[in-house]
Structures are given as C-alpha cells and as structure tokens.
Design a protein around this motif. Structure first.
Motif, PDB file in Angstrom:
ATOM      1  N   LEU A  76      -0.763  -5.193  -7.263  1.00 45.67           N
ATOM      2  CA  LEU A  76      -2.070  -5.166  -7.009  1.00 45.67           C
ATOM      3  C   LEU A  76      -2.706  -6.383  -7.348  1.00 45.67           C
ATOM      4  CD1 LEU A  76      -4.498  -4.958  -4.237  1.00 45.67           C
ATOM      5  CD2 LEU A  76      -4.765  -2.974  -6.107  1.00 45.67           C
ATOM      6  N   SER A 135      -3.709   8.001  -4.785  1.00 45.43           N
ATOM      7  CA  SER A 135      -4.160   6.886  -4.424  1.00 45.43           C
ATOM      8  C   SER A 135      -4.568   6.942  -2.998  1.00 45.43           C
ATOM      9  CB  SER A 135      -2.546   6.539  -3.890  1.00 45.43           C
ATOM     10  OG  SER A 135      -1.886   7.244  -2.259  1.00 45.43           O
ATOM     11  N   HIS A 184      -8.977  -5.678  -8.461  1.00 42.69           N
ATOM     12  CA  HIS A 184      -9.169  -5.968  -6.870  1.00 42.69           C
ATOM     13  C   HIS A 184     -10.217  -6.981  -6.248  1.00 42.69           C
ATOM     14  CE1 HIS A 184      -7.228  -7.691  -3.235  1.00 42.69           C
ATOM     15  NE2 HIS A 184      -7.364  -6.280  -2.623  1.00 42.69           N
ATOM     16  N   ALA A 185     -11.714  -5.668  -6.355  1.00 43.69           N
ATOM     17  CA  ALA A 185     -12.697  -6.079  -6.182  1.00 43.69           C
ATOM     18  C   ALA A 185     -13.454  -6.801  -7.124  1.00 43.69           C
ATOM     19  CB  ALA A 185     -13.810  -4.576  -6.423  1.00 43.69           C
ATOM     20  N   ALA A 245     -18.155  -1.622  -5.990  1.00 46.12           N
ATOM     21  CA  ALA A 245     -16.816  -0.547  -6.677  1.00 46.12           C
ATOM     22  C   ALA A 245     -16.713  -0.219  -7.512  1.00 46.12           C
ATOM     23  CB  ALA A 245     -15.656  -2.314  -6.414  1.00 46.12           C
ATOM     24  N   TYR A 279      -7.902  -1.362  -8.492  1.00 53.39           N
ATOM     25  CA  TYR A 279      -8.458  -1.631  -7.652  1.00 53.39           C
ATOM     26  C   TYR A 279     -10.000  -2.607  -7.430  1.00 53.39           C
ATOM     27  CZ  TYR A 279      -5.744   0.982  -3.798  1.00 53.39           C
ATOM     28  OH  TYR A 279      -5.030   1.027  -2.791  1.00 53.39           O
ATOM     29  N   LEU A 318      -4.911   3.312 -10.912  1.00 54.86           N
ATOM     30  CA  LEU A 318      -5.281   3.089  -9.866  1.00 54.86           C
ATOM     31  C   LEU A 318      -6.852   2.387  -9.434  1.00 54.86           C
ATOM     32  CD1 LEU A 318      -2.539   4.958  -7.411  1.00 54.86           C
ATOM     33  CD2 LEU A 318      -2.367   2.796  -8.142  1.00 54.86           C
ATOM     34  N   ILE A 323      -7.878   4.532  -3.849  1.00 60.37           N
ATOM     35  CA  ILE A 323      -8.665   3.517  -2.927  1.00 60.37           C
ATOM     36  C   ILE A 323      -9.836   2.943  -2.193  1.00 60.37           C
ATOM     37  CG2 ILE A 323      -7.680   4.881  -0.445  1.00 60.37           C
ATOM     38  CD1 ILE A 323      -6.303   2.703   0.442  1.00 60.37           C
ATOM     39  N   GLY A 380      -0.649  -0.673  -9.312  1.00 59.83           N
ATOM     40  CA  GLY A 380      -1.562  -1.219  -9.893  1.00 59.83           C
ATOM     41  C   GLY A 380      -1.361  -2.850 -10.295  1.00 59.83           C
ATOM     42  N   SER A 393      -3.852  -9.726  -6.706  1.00 57.32           N
ATOM     43  CA  SER A 393      -5.191 -10.928  -6.354  1.00 57.32           C
ATOM     44  C   SER A 393      -5.463 -11.816  -7.340  1.00 57.32           C
ATOM     45  CB  SER A 393      -6.122  -9.299  -7.437  1.00 57.32           C
ATOM     46  OG  SER A 393      -5.800  -7.895  -5.919  1.00 57.32           O
ATOM     47  N   GLY A 449     -11.318   0.188  -3.035  1.00 55.19           N
ATOM     48  CA  GLY A 449     -11.288  -0.939  -2.242  1.00 55.19           C
ATOM     49  C   GLY A 449     -12.381  -1.331  -1.059  1.00 55.19           C
ATOM     50  N   VAL A 487       1.049  -1.202   0.248  1.00 56.50           N
ATOM     51  CA  VAL A 487       0.179   0.257  -0.038  1.00 56.50           C
ATOM     52  C   VAL A 487       0.761   0.848   0.003  1.00 56.50           C
ATOM     53  CG1 VAL A 487      -1.823   1.689   1.543  1.00 56.50           C
ATOM     54  CG2 VAL A 487      -2.089  -1.084   1.782  1.00 56.50           C
TER      55      VAL A 487
END
Length: 361
Positions: free
Chosen positions: A338, A197, A284-285, A245, A281, A277, A201, A335, A342, A204, A174
């Motif tokens: 992450l 950032s 990631h979601a 998200a 995220y 970013l 975030i 990114g 993920s 997320g 992070v």
C-alpha cells in the motif's frame, strides 16, 4: 465521473448525452452477459440444490439493477452532485432493505435463506434505481436534452477497460492478504487477521470520502487549465484528510486491543498486525488525493501499472513473510504494498501534472 465533469466544465452537452447513452448500452450488454452466466449456473444446480438455484437466479436479476444504480450515481457525481449521487445506494437501498425486513418479521416468523435475502436485495436495489434515475433526470442540465449526440466511443471504451483492470487490482490489494493467510495459516488465523484489517481500514475512510468529493472538481479544473486553483484545492484537501485520518488512527490504535479481545480468545494476537496496518493507512492518507489526481487527469494507464506492480508485490511479499512471521508478516506485506502504491502515485501525479497533492506540499 471524469468525463461528465470535464464535459460540463466545457459546456460539451452533446458529449455528456453521448457518454450516458453509450455507457447505458455497454452496461446493458455486460450485465446481461453476466446474468446469463448466473442463470446457466442456476440451471445446473436446480436438480441438486433448488435453494442455491433460486439464489443464483435472483442474483442474475440483481446484477443489471446494481450496475444501473451505480451508473446513474456516477453521472450525478460527475455533474457535481456528490452527496445526492451517493444517496441511492448508501441511503435509500439499506433503508428499503430494513423496511422490507421489518414487514416480513411483522408478518410472522421469518425463515432466512439465500433466496429470500436476494429477493429483498432485488426489491431494495430496484427502489434505489428508481430514485437514482429520478434524481439524474431532475439534476441533468437542460441543454443535454436538446444537444446533438456526440460519441467518442473508442476513447471511452479504452479508458473504461483500464479502469476495469484498476478495480480488479484494487480488490487484490485489499483482499489478497486475507486469502494468503487463510491458505498458509488456516481459517482461524485468517479470521483474526481479517478483523485486524477491518479495524485499520477505518483510517482510510477520510481519504476515500474526500477523494470521492474531489474527483469531479479535479476533472473540471484540470480540463479548464486552472492549475493554480486545482493546486490550492488539493493542498487544502490533503490537510483535512491527514488531520482526520490521524485522529481516527489514534482511536483505532487505542481501541484495537479491547475490540479484538472482546471477540474471544486468540483474537488479540492480531493487535500487532492492526498497528502495522494503521501505520500503512496513515501513510496512504498522507499521500492524500494523488491517486485520484492520476485518475481524473487521464493518466489511468500509469495508475494501472502502479496498482498491478503493487498487487504483484503484495502476493510475493505475502508468500515470503507469512510463513515466517504469521499474521504480522501479512500486515507487513499489505502495508508495504500500500505504501509503495501510494508513494508511486504521488510521485507520478506530481511529475505529470506539476501538482503535489500530498501532506508534504
């Protein structure tokens, strides 16, 4: 959280009692050790900077208090009382801090300094600890009090050490991009990138919130072998996470440029990094609760390897891309790392548990 949830599902009340006792003992030793280091630092500063020395001394008092607040909250979460478990630190502590500030301001002009801030934090955190302890005492299952203590010390300590490493790697994932931007490009670029950032975030947050709620459910269902029900729960969670998200991502993308511009000249140059970013995220979601599926099914060692590789790749990509592409390069590095973490978590969770926790399910 995992062990309490699994033990409650199996009615292993002695294990819950032993775990809470052993966790309290470890927390006392660890937090007092850290507090002693802070007190030694305070003694070194006393002659040079008395205010700094006072701040370190009160920080020493704050460490065990916060540690025990989080320990009580984790026990409540494991027992299935997730909102109640989060209330002490997320609600009681900030409200108490605000109330104390109001009292000080009402009493006259306030001279803000680090010692005053930490004294207030100690008082607020102490109140949160009392509330968390009372809540755990009231919500703890009655059989725990009379059950014979059962310890699995080595197993718990081994898992705890892995989770401690995971916390460090998560912090690196992070924060290391901002540190690299500051070191390679300077504080002005680091400030702009940090704001970018922090906007991204928010995408997320739905995943974080639902994963916290799902953690004890995953642990309990997996320990009981109820795979079909667990599969259904994580599929439902993945849909909710991704839909929320996606909505947050759209809002962040639309509001990102005006928000950055409102902060002053130069901040809007971080908008491309914000979009990169946000996309990361959102991916990631889309992997939803895969990481927590590894955590809560005793595959934390695999997760630790994934997070360590992710943190290392983050540093390596940052060193390559930031000098060439500036803060956009930092966003690409963050990114990409992450996304790798993920995707790897989702793949290994599927392989180890047979459950696809992603939106692709």
């Amino acid at each position: 959280i995992r062990e309490v949830a699994a033990a409650q599902a199996a009615s292993a009340w002695g294990s819950i009692k032993g775990l809470l006792l052993r966790a309290a003992q470890v927390t006392v030793l660890a937090s007092l050790g850290i507090a002693c280091i802070l007190i030694l630092v305070a003694g070194r500063y006393r002659a040079v900077d008395p205010e700094m020395a006072g701040a370190f001394a009160f920080a020493a008092a704050l460490v065990p208090v916060i540690a025990f607040v989080r320990l009580q909250q984790a026990a409540l979460q494991g027992l299935g009382h997730v909102p109640v478990g989060l209330a002490a630190e997320s609600l009681v502590q900030p409200l108490m801090l605000a109330a104390l500030l109001l009292v000080l301001v009402a009493g006259g002009p306030l001279q803000p300094d680090s010692t005053t801030a930490l004294v207030l934090q100690v008082c607020a955190s102490g109140t949160a600890l009392v509330v968390a302890s009372l809540l755990l005492h009231r919500r703890r299952p009655a059989p725990v009090a009379v059950a014979p203590v059962h310890f699995r010390g080595r197993e718990w300590l081994a898992a705890g050490a892995v989770f401690m490493w995971l916390v460090g790697m998560s912090a690196a994932l992070v924060n290391v991009d901002t540190l690299l931007v500051g070191a390679l490009l300077g504080p002005a670029e680091a400030g702009a990138y940090r704001v970018a950032s922090q906007i991204a975030i928010f995408v997320g947050f739905p995943l974080a919130a639902i994963s916290i709620a799902m953690a004890p459910v995953i642990a309990a269902l997996y320990s009981q072998g109820r795979r079909a029900e667990l599969d259904q729960q994580v599929r439902r969670a993945s849909r909710v996470i991704f839909m929320v998200a996606a909505g947050v991502a759209a809002c962040a993308a639309l509001a990102g440029r005006p928000l950055l511009a409102a902060l002053g000249p130069g901040f809007d140059r971080a908008y491309p990094a914000t979009l990169i970013l946000i996309a990361a995220y959102l991916f990631h979601a889309a992997m939803a609760t895969s990481t927590y599926l590894l955590f809560m099914t005793a595959h934390e060692r695999l997760a630790a390897v994934i997070f360590t590789v992710g943190a290392a790749s983050h540093v390596a990509l940052g060193l390559i891309l930031i000098p060439r592409f500036g803060i956009a390069g930092a966003a690409i590095a963050a990114g990409t790392s992450l996304a790798l973490v993920s995707a790897a978590s989702a793949l290994l969770a599927w392989k180890k548990t047979g459950i696809n926790a992603t939106i692709l399910s």
